[in-house]
Design a protein around this motif. Sequence first.
Motif, short mmCIF file in Angstrom:
data_model
loop_
_atom_site.label_atom_id
_atom_site.label_comp_id
_atom_site.label_asym_id
_atom_site.label_seq_id
_atom_site.Cartn_x
_atom_site.Cartn_y
_atom_site.Cartn_z
N GLY A 68 0.90 -1.07 -0.04
CA GLY A 68 0.06 -0.18 0.11
C GLY A 68 0.94 1.27 0.13
O GLY A 68 0.21 2.36 0.47
N ILE A 69 2.08 1.16 -0.62
CA ILE A 69 2.96 2.57 -0.30
C ILE A 69 2.63 2.97 -1.68
O ILE A 69 2.81 2.31 -2.80
N SER A 70 2.48 4.27 -2.08
CA SER A 70 2.21 4.95 -3.35
C SER A 70 3.24 6.03 -3.31
O SER A 70 3.51 6.95 -2.45
N PHE A 71 3.73 6.17 -4.52
CA PHE A 71 4.83 7.27 -4.73
C PHE A 71 4.20 8.09 -5.79
O PHE A 71 4.14 7.81 -6.96
N ARG A 72 3.59 9.14 -5.28
CA ARG A 72 3.10 10.24 -6.27
C ARG A 72 3.42 11.58 -5.97
O ARG A 72 3.86 11.90 -4.86
N ARG A 73 3.64 12.27 -7.15
CA ARG A 73 4.02 13.77 -7.05
C ARG A 73 2.74 14.51 -6.55
O ARG A 73 1.47 14.30 -6.94
N PRO A 74 2.85 15.20 -5.65
CA PRO A 74 1.78 15.97 -5.08
C PRO A 74 1.35 17.21 -6.03
O PRO A 74 1.99 17.46 -6.88
#
Length: 90
Positions: A68-74
């Motif tokens: 459930g780790i998400s790497f997204r640009r804010p």
Amino acid sequence: MKTENQHSTARESLRQLNYFIGHVVAYFMINLALLFFIFTNMESRWWVISPAILWALVLLYHAIKFCGISFRRPKKQGGDTPVLQVTVKH
């Protein structure tokens, strides 16, 4: 109503866990077969390493997604914003 939602969430989590375990088992079984190929055919053994490494990267991505780790640009907002935002689902 709340227990039905929890039940469906738990069922989905177990389904994702089963897919992940199947992926890990397939990775190790196929790479064991490739290792056997390496030791029986010593002339052309080095090509086997690249699929194992690439598959390990895909497995790592699957593990990160499963946890459930998400790497997204804010989204861009005023002021200084971090370059990368990490979100962990509980």
